[in-house]
Write a protein that holds these residues in place. Structure first.
Motif, PDB file in Angstrom:
ATOM      1  N   VAL A 126       2.838   8.432  32.622  1.00  0.00           N
ATOM      2  CA  VAL A 126       4.072   7.698  32.899  1.00  0.00           C
ATOM      3  C   VAL A 126       4.156   6.588  31.862  1.00  0.00           C
ATOM      4  CG1 VAL A 126       5.301   6.214  34.532  1.00  0.00           C
ATOM      5  CG2 VAL A 126       3.987   8.179  35.371  1.00  0.00           C
ATOM      6  N   MET A 127       5.282   6.555  31.133  1.00  0.00           N
ATOM      7  CA  MET A 127       5.468   5.507  30.133  1.00  0.00           C
ATOM      8  C   MET A 127       6.752   4.750  30.448  1.00  0.00           C
ATOM      9  SD  MET A 127       5.872   5.621  25.957  1.00  0.00           S
ATOM     10  CE  MET A 127       7.354   6.622  25.907  1.00  0.00           C
ATOM     11  N   PHE A 128       6.632   3.433  30.535  1.00  0.00           N
ATOM     12  CA  PHE A 128       7.794   2.563  30.600  1.00  0.00           C
ATOM     13  C   PHE A 128       7.918   1.954  29.215  1.00  0.00           C
ATOM     14  CE2 PHE A 128       6.491   2.111  35.212  1.00  0.00           C
ATOM     15  CZ  PHE A 128       7.417   3.039  35.661  1.00  0.00           C
TER      16      PHE A 128
ATOM     17  N   PRO B 151      15.706   3.075  26.941  1.00  0.00           N
ATOM     18  CA  PRO B 151      15.809   3.953  28.119  1.00  0.00           C
ATOM     19  C   PRO B 151      15.095   5.275  27.862  1.00  0.00           C
ATOM     20  CG  PRO B 151      17.938   2.996  27.545  1.00  0.00           C
ATOM     21  CD  PRO B 151      16.986   2.639  26.437  1.00  0.00           C
ATOM     22  N   PRO B 152      14.796   6.033  28.888  1.00  0.00           N
ATOM     23  CA  PRO B 152      15.359   5.956  30.238  1.00  0.00           C
ATOM     24  C   PRO B 152      14.698   4.855  31.071  1.00  0.00           C
ATOM     25  CG  PRO B 152      13.854   7.810  30.126  1.00  0.00           C
ATOM     26  CD  PRO B 152      13.926   7.218  28.734  1.00  0.00           C
ATOM     27  N   TYR B 153      15.502   4.226  31.902  1.00  0.00           N
ATOM     28  CA  TYR B 153      15.033   3.100  32.695  1.00  0.00           C
ATOM     29  C   TYR B 153      14.016   3.498  33.747  1.00  0.00           C
ATOM     30  CZ  TYR B 153      18.767   0.696  30.314  1.00  0.00           C
ATOM     31  OH  TYR B 153      19.569   0.177  29.346  1.00  0.00           O
TER      32      TYR B 153
ATOM     33  N   ILE C  69       3.691  14.692  30.054  1.00  0.00           N
ATOM     34  CA  ILE C  69       3.299  14.774  28.647  1.00  0.00           C
ATOM     35  C   ILE C  69       4.394  15.348  27.750  1.00  0.00           C
ATOM     36  CG2 ILE C  69       2.132  17.018  28.776  1.00  0.00           C
ATOM     37  CD1 ILE C  69       0.816  13.889  26.911  1.00  0.00           C
ATOM     38  N   ASP C  70       5.188  16.293  28.264  1.00  0.00           N
ATOM     39  CA  ASP C  70       6.259  16.864  27.438  1.00  0.00           C
ATOM     40  C   ASP C  70       7.330  15.816  27.126  1.00  0.00           C
ATOM     41  OD1 ASP C  70       4.974  19.338  27.363  1.00  0.00           O
ATOM     42  OD2 ASP C  70       6.092  20.112  29.090  1.00  0.00           O
ATOM     43  N   ALA C  71       7.710  15.033  28.133  1.00  0.00           N
ATOM     44  CA  ALA C  71       8.695  13.970  27.923  1.00  0.00           C
ATOM     45  C   ALA C  71       8.113  12.878  27.020  1.00  0.00           C
ATOM     46  CB  ALA C  71       9.150  13.396  29.258  1.00  0.00           C
ATOM     47  N   TYR C  72       6.835  12.588  27.185  1.00  0.00           N
ATOM     48  CA  TYR C  72       6.162  11.592  26.348  1.00  0.00           C
ATOM     49  C   TYR C  72       6.206  12.039  24.886  1.00  0.00           C
ATOM     50  CZ  TYR C  72       2.450   8.474  24.665  1.00  0.00           C
ATOM     51  OH  TYR C  72       1.724   7.531  23.969  1.00  0.00           O
ATOM     52  N   ARG C  73       5.867  13.298  24.645  1.00  0.00           N
ATOM     53  CA  ARG C  73       5.903  13.838  23.282  1.00  0.00           C
ATOM     54  C   ARG C  73       7.316  13.748  22.701  1.00  0.00           C
ATOM     55  NH1 ARG C  73       3.149  17.234  19.849  1.00  0.00           N
ATOM     56  NH2 ARG C  73       1.402  17.501  21.277  1.00  0.00           N
ATOM     57  N   ALA C  74       8.316  14.075  23.506  1.00  0.00           N
ATOM     58  CA  ALA C  74       9.714  14.078  23.041  1.00  0.00           C
ATOM     59  C   ALA C  74      10.244  12.668  22.770  1.00  0.00           C
ATOM     60  CB  ALA C  74      10.601  14.787  24.067  1.00  0.00           C
ATOM     61  N   ALA C  75       9.625  11.650  23.356  1.00  0.00           N
ATOM     62  CA  ALA C  75      10.111  10.281  23.198  1.00  0.00           C
ATOM     63  C   ALA C  75       9.775   9.683  21.831  1.00  0.00           C
ATOM     64  CB  ALA C  75       9.520   9.393  24.299  1.00  0.00           C
TER      65      ALA C  75
END
Length: 136
Positions: A37-39, A43-45, A51-57
């Motif tokens: 989980v990354m804040f 965004p996104p808020y 991990i997939d969303a983290y990589r895409a960020a």
């Protein structure tokens, strides 16, 4: 004196900072849990989940950084227990112009880790900047 676990975590975070600075996506994602989980500052808020969303960020950050921004570790503190740990750091993060206009501004990083199978993994990452003009 740092414990062996604290030294391992310090090395992990220093490697992560070097990977971010180099734009090395595989190095950035290494040593992160599948349920990270990354804040983050943008965004996104509700945060970046998994991990997939983290990589895409990361690619948009690398594009911005390639325009001449720096990402440099200034200070790091680690506290480790038997199977959980946290760390906090300050980093110089910005373009030369950003840092020239706000030389004291630092990116604040907080990391939560857990030990799985004898290996430390980042399970939570939080990045923030103080609001400009609110210093006491």
């Amino acid at each position: 004196m740092a414990t062996s676990d604290e030294k391992q975590i310090e090395d992990l975070i220093r490697s992560w900072v070097a990977a971010v600075h180099a734009g090395d996506l595989d190095g950035v994602v290494a040593d992160h849990s599948s349920d990270i989980v990354m804040f983050d500052v943008p965004p996104p808020y509700e945060g970046v989940l998994g991990i997939d969303a983290y990589r895409a960020a990361w690619p948009p950050f690398f594009e911005w950084q390639a325009q001449g921004a720096v990402f440099e570790l200034e200070s790091l503190r680690v506290t480790a227990g038997a199977d959980v740990a946290f760390a906090h750091a300050l980093l110089r993060c910005g373009t030369r112009q950003d840092l020239g206009e706000r030389p004291a501004q630092r990116l604040r990083l907080t990391v939560g880790l857990r030990k799985e199978g004898g290996r430390w993994l980042v399970a939570h990452e939080h990045h923030s900047f103080p609001l400009p003009g609110t210093a006491r």
